[in-house]
Design a protein around this motif. Structure first.
Motif, PDB file in Angstrom:
ATOM      1  N   GLY A 199     -19.837   2.480   8.000  1.00 45.69           N
ATOM      2  CA  GLY A 199     -19.912   1.016   8.065  1.00 45.69           C
ATOM      3  C   GLY A 199     -20.063   0.542   9.501  1.00 45.69           C
ATOM      4  O   GLY A 199     -20.842  -0.370   9.784  1.00 45.69           O
ATOM      5  N   ARG A 200     -19.354   1.177  10.393  1.00 43.68           N
ATOM      6  CA  ARG A 200     -19.430   0.797  11.805  1.00 43.68           C
ATOM      7  C   ARG A 200     -20.856   1.001  12.327  1.00 43.68           C
ATOM      8  O   ARG A 200     -21.399   0.136  13.026  1.00 43.68           O
ATOM      9  CB  ARG A 200     -18.429   1.635  12.609  1.00 43.68           C
ATOM     10  CG  ARG A 200     -18.341   1.251  14.060  1.00 43.68           C
ATOM     11  CD  ARG A 200     -17.486   2.246  14.826  1.00 43.68           C
ATOM     12  NE  ARG A 200     -16.063   2.058  14.583  1.00 43.68           N
ATOM     13  CZ  ARG A 200     -15.201   3.042  14.318  1.00 43.68           C
ATOM     14  NH1 ARG A 200     -15.637   4.292  14.218  1.00 43.68           N
ATOM     15  NH2 ARG A 200     -13.931   2.788  14.146  1.00 43.68           N
ATOM     16  N   ARG A 227     -21.247   1.725  -6.863  1.00 40.24           N
ATOM     17  CA  ARG A 227     -20.036   2.508  -6.579  1.00 40.24           C
ATOM     18  C   ARG A 227     -19.146   1.812  -5.553  1.00 40.24           C
ATOM     19  O   ARG A 227     -17.918   1.777  -5.693  1.00 40.24           O
ATOM     20  CB  ARG A 227     -20.445   3.904  -6.098  1.00 40.24           C
ATOM     21  CG  ARG A 227     -21.137   4.672  -7.210  1.00 40.24           C
ATOM     22  CD  ARG A 227     -21.896   5.875  -6.714  1.00 40.24           C
ATOM     23  NE  ARG A 227     -21.027   6.949  -6.284  1.00 40.24           N
ATOM     24  CZ  ARG A 227     -21.455   8.161  -5.933  1.00 40.24           C
ATOM     25  NH1 ARG A 227     -22.739   8.440  -5.974  1.00 40.24           N
ATOM     26  NH2 ARG A 227     -20.612   9.078  -5.555  1.00 40.24           N
ATOM     27  N   ALA A 228     -19.758   1.250  -4.519  1.00 38.77           N
ATOM     28  CA  ALA A 228     -18.958   0.637  -3.440  1.00 38.77           C
ATOM     29  C   ALA A 228     -18.188  -0.575  -3.942  1.00 38.77           C
ATOM     30  O   ALA A 228     -17.069  -0.835  -3.498  1.00 38.77           O
ATOM     31  CB  ALA A 228     -19.867   0.245  -2.272  1.00 38.77           C
ATOM     32  N   PHE A 229     -18.793  -1.354  -4.871  1.00 38.00           N
ATOM     33  CA  PHE A 229     -18.159  -2.595  -5.318  1.00 38.00           C
ATOM     34  C   PHE A 229     -17.544  -2.473  -6.711  1.00 38.00           C
ATOM     35  O   PHE A 229     -17.153  -3.488  -7.303  1.00 38.00           O
ATOM     36  CB  PHE A 229     -19.163  -3.751  -5.272  1.00 38.00           C
ATOM     37  CG  PHE A 229     -19.482  -4.197  -3.859  1.00 38.00           C
ATOM     38  CD1 PHE A 229     -18.653  -5.089  -3.192  1.00 38.00           C
ATOM     39  CD2 PHE A 229     -20.585  -3.688  -3.189  1.00 38.00           C
ATOM     40  CE1 PHE A 229     -18.923  -5.478  -1.884  1.00 38.00           C
ATOM     41  CE2 PHE A 229     -20.868  -4.071  -1.878  1.00 38.00           C
ATOM     42  CZ  PHE A 229     -20.037  -4.973  -1.223  1.00 38.00           C
ATOM     43  N   GLY A 251     -22.164  -2.041   1.954  1.00 44.83           N
ATOM     44  CA  GLY A 251     -21.401  -1.098   1.142  1.00 44.83           C
ATOM     45  C   GLY A 251     -21.575   0.324   1.646  1.00 44.83           C
ATOM     46  O   GLY A 251     -22.637   0.697   2.150  1.00 44.83           O
ATOM     47  N   VAL A 252     -20.498   1.090   1.518  1.00 42.24           N
ATOM     48  CA  VAL A 252     -20.496   2.508   1.894  1.00 42.24           C
ATOM     49  C   VAL A 252     -19.977   3.295   0.696  1.00 42.24           C
ATOM     50  O   VAL A 252     -19.042   2.838   0.010  1.00 42.24           O
ATOM     51  CB  VAL A 252     -19.610   2.751   3.146  1.00 42.24           C
ATOM     52  CG1 VAL A 252     -19.429   4.244   3.429  1.00 42.24           C
ATOM     53  CG2 VAL A 252     -20.212   2.046   4.349  1.00 42.24           C
ATOM     54  N   ARG A 253     -20.583   4.429   0.401  1.00 41.87           N
ATOM     55  CA  ARG A 253     -20.160   5.244  -0.742  1.00 41.87           C
ATOM     56  C   ARG A 253     -18.674   5.555  -0.637  1.00 41.87           C
ATOM     57  O   ARG A 253     -18.216   6.004   0.426  1.00 41.87           O
ATOM     58  CB  ARG A 253     -20.986   6.535  -0.779  1.00 41.87           C
ATOM     59  CG  ARG A 253     -21.368   6.969  -2.180  1.00 41.87           C
ATOM     60  CD  ARG A 253     -22.316   8.130  -2.139  1.00 41.87           C
ATOM     61  NE  ARG A 253     -21.711   9.294  -1.492  1.00 41.87           N
ATOM     62  CZ  ARG A 253     -22.369  10.399  -1.149  1.00 41.87           C
ATOM     63  NH1 ARG A 253     -23.661  10.489  -1.396  1.00 41.87           N
ATOM     64  NH2 ARG A 253     -21.755  11.397  -0.556  1.00 41.87           N
ATOM     65  N   PRO A 254     -17.901   5.322  -1.711  1.00 40.38           N
ATOM     66  CA  PRO A 254     -16.436   5.431  -1.603  1.00 40.38           C
ATOM     67  C   PRO A 254     -15.947   6.763  -1.043  1.00 40.38           C
ATOM     68  O   PRO A 254     -14.969   6.795  -0.300  1.00 40.38           O
ATOM     69  CB  PRO A 254     -15.963   5.228  -3.042  1.00 40.38           C
ATOM     70  CG  PRO A 254     -17.016   4.368  -3.656  1.00 40.38           C
ATOM     71  CD  PRO A 254     -18.315   4.804  -3.031  1.00 40.38           C
ATOM     72  N   ASP A 255     -16.631   7.866  -1.370  1.00 37.76           N
ATOM     73  CA  ASP A 255     -16.112   9.165  -0.910  1.00 37.76           C
ATOM     74  C   ASP A 255     -16.294   9.392   0.587  1.00 37.76           C
ATOM     75  O   ASP A 255     -15.726  10.343   1.125  1.00 37.76           O
ATOM     76  CB  ASP A 255     -16.763  10.316  -1.706  1.00 37.76           C
ATOM     77  CG  ASP A 255     -18.270  10.315  -1.585  1.00 37.76           C
ATOM     78  OD1 ASP A 255     -18.876   9.247  -1.760  1.00 37.76           O
ATOM     79  OD2 ASP A 255     -18.850  11.377  -1.303  1.00 37.76           O
ATOM     80  N   VAL A 287     -25.924   6.831   1.890  1.00 35.83           N
ATOM     81  CA  VAL A 287     -24.458   6.714   1.832  1.00 35.83           C
ATOM     82  C   VAL A 287     -23.969   5.334   2.254  1.00 35.83           C
ATOM     83  O   VAL A 287     -22.774   5.049   2.163  1.00 35.83           O
ATOM     84  CB  VAL A 287     -23.760   7.815   2.677  1.00 35.83           C
ATOM     85  CG1 VAL A 287     -24.044   9.198   2.102  1.00 35.83           C
ATOM     86  CG2 VAL A 287     -24.169   7.733   4.140  1.00 35.83           C
ATOM     87  N   GLY A 288     -24.880   4.486   2.714  1.00 36.92           N
ATOM     88  CA  GLY A 288     -24.481   3.134   3.087  1.00 36.92           C
ATOM     89  C   GLY A 288     -25.685   2.220   3.150  1.00 36.92           C
ATOM     90  O   GLY A 288     -26.827   2.681   3.318  1.00 36.92           O
TER      91      GLY A 288
END
Ligand code: COA
Length: 196
Positions: A119-120, A43-45, A108-112, A86-87
């Motif tokens: 990510g941080r 999903r992230a990519f 990667g982090v889930r787009p929603d 979620v990441g």
């Protein structure tokens, strides 16, 4: 505040707003995370994979797990309040000249829930973990704008050469406590990156 009071308060906390992950727990990847991590990177990519194809990052993580450069302490997931992954971020061992050093990726982090700090949290955790393992630096290929906030600089400024000179300043490095100015030269990622 006692620990039980902390958990009572946490359980009373309002559910997170849409688009926000809510509180996340960053922890090491466990065996049950393999499928959720695949799904997450799919999903992230997705934006980078043409016509719904599988993003290369999914196979890359599998290949890294089988590689001698895999460092279990450096594959971290962010778990949301309901236990969903979620990441994910991973660093694997490559080398700077003859000295072991790590390359970061993928992250990667889930787009929603992007842009809500997941990510941080992953970046800070994985950098601290790599530092604790006494690697001298973390290298990556990525956005100049995003990684600067975590102490990354163009690797060339540290005398660290990219595997491909065309990467320019997008090839970045973050010095850790074990870094010494004499550590210069060509950076090599774990072997699965070469197959990309
Ligand atoms: C890149 C990625 C991992 C960042 O994770 P995230 O959880 O969305 O980022 P965070 O919320 O922790 O970002 C922290 C800060 O970084 C900055 N930032 C976030 N994404 C950014 C981007 N794409 N470009 C520039 N700055 C960015 C913002 O300043 C943000 O703070 P804000 O609250 O002021 O917006 C995530 O967006 C993602 O999975 N993208 C798709 C996959 C990808 O491109 N991976 C990286 C390959 S190089």
């Amino acid at each position: 505040m006692s620990l039980s009071e902390y958990y009572r308060q946490r359980d009373r906390a309002p559910s997170s707003a849409p688009g926000h992950a809510g509180p996340v727990l960053v922890r090491r990847e466990a065996p049950d995370d393999v499928d959720p991590i695949d799904d997450l990177h799919r999903r992230a990519f997705a934006f980078a994979a043409p016509n719904g194809a599988e993003p290369v990052e999914v196979a890359l993580v599998h290949a890294l797990r089988e590689d001698p450069g895999w460092v279990p302490a450096l594959s971290l997931v962010a778990e949301g309040p309901q236990g969903a992954v979620v990441g994910h971020v991973v660093c694997s061992e490559g080398a700077l000249g003859d000295t072991p050093a790590v390359g970061l990726g993928p992250i990667g982090v889930r787009p929603d829930v992007q842009r809500s700090g997941v990510g941080r949290a992953l970046m800070h955790a994985v950098l601290a973990a790599a530092d604790a393992l006494d690697y001298p630096l973390v290298a990556l290929l990525g956005h100049l704008d995003y990684y600067r906030q975590f102490g990354f600089v163009p690797a060339s400024a540290m005398g660290v050469l990219a595997p491909d000179p065309a990467w320019g300043d997008h090839f970045q490095a973050r010095p850790l406590a074990a870094w010494r100015p004499a550590l210069k030269g060509a950076f090599r990622y774990a072997a699965p990156f070469e197959a990309l």
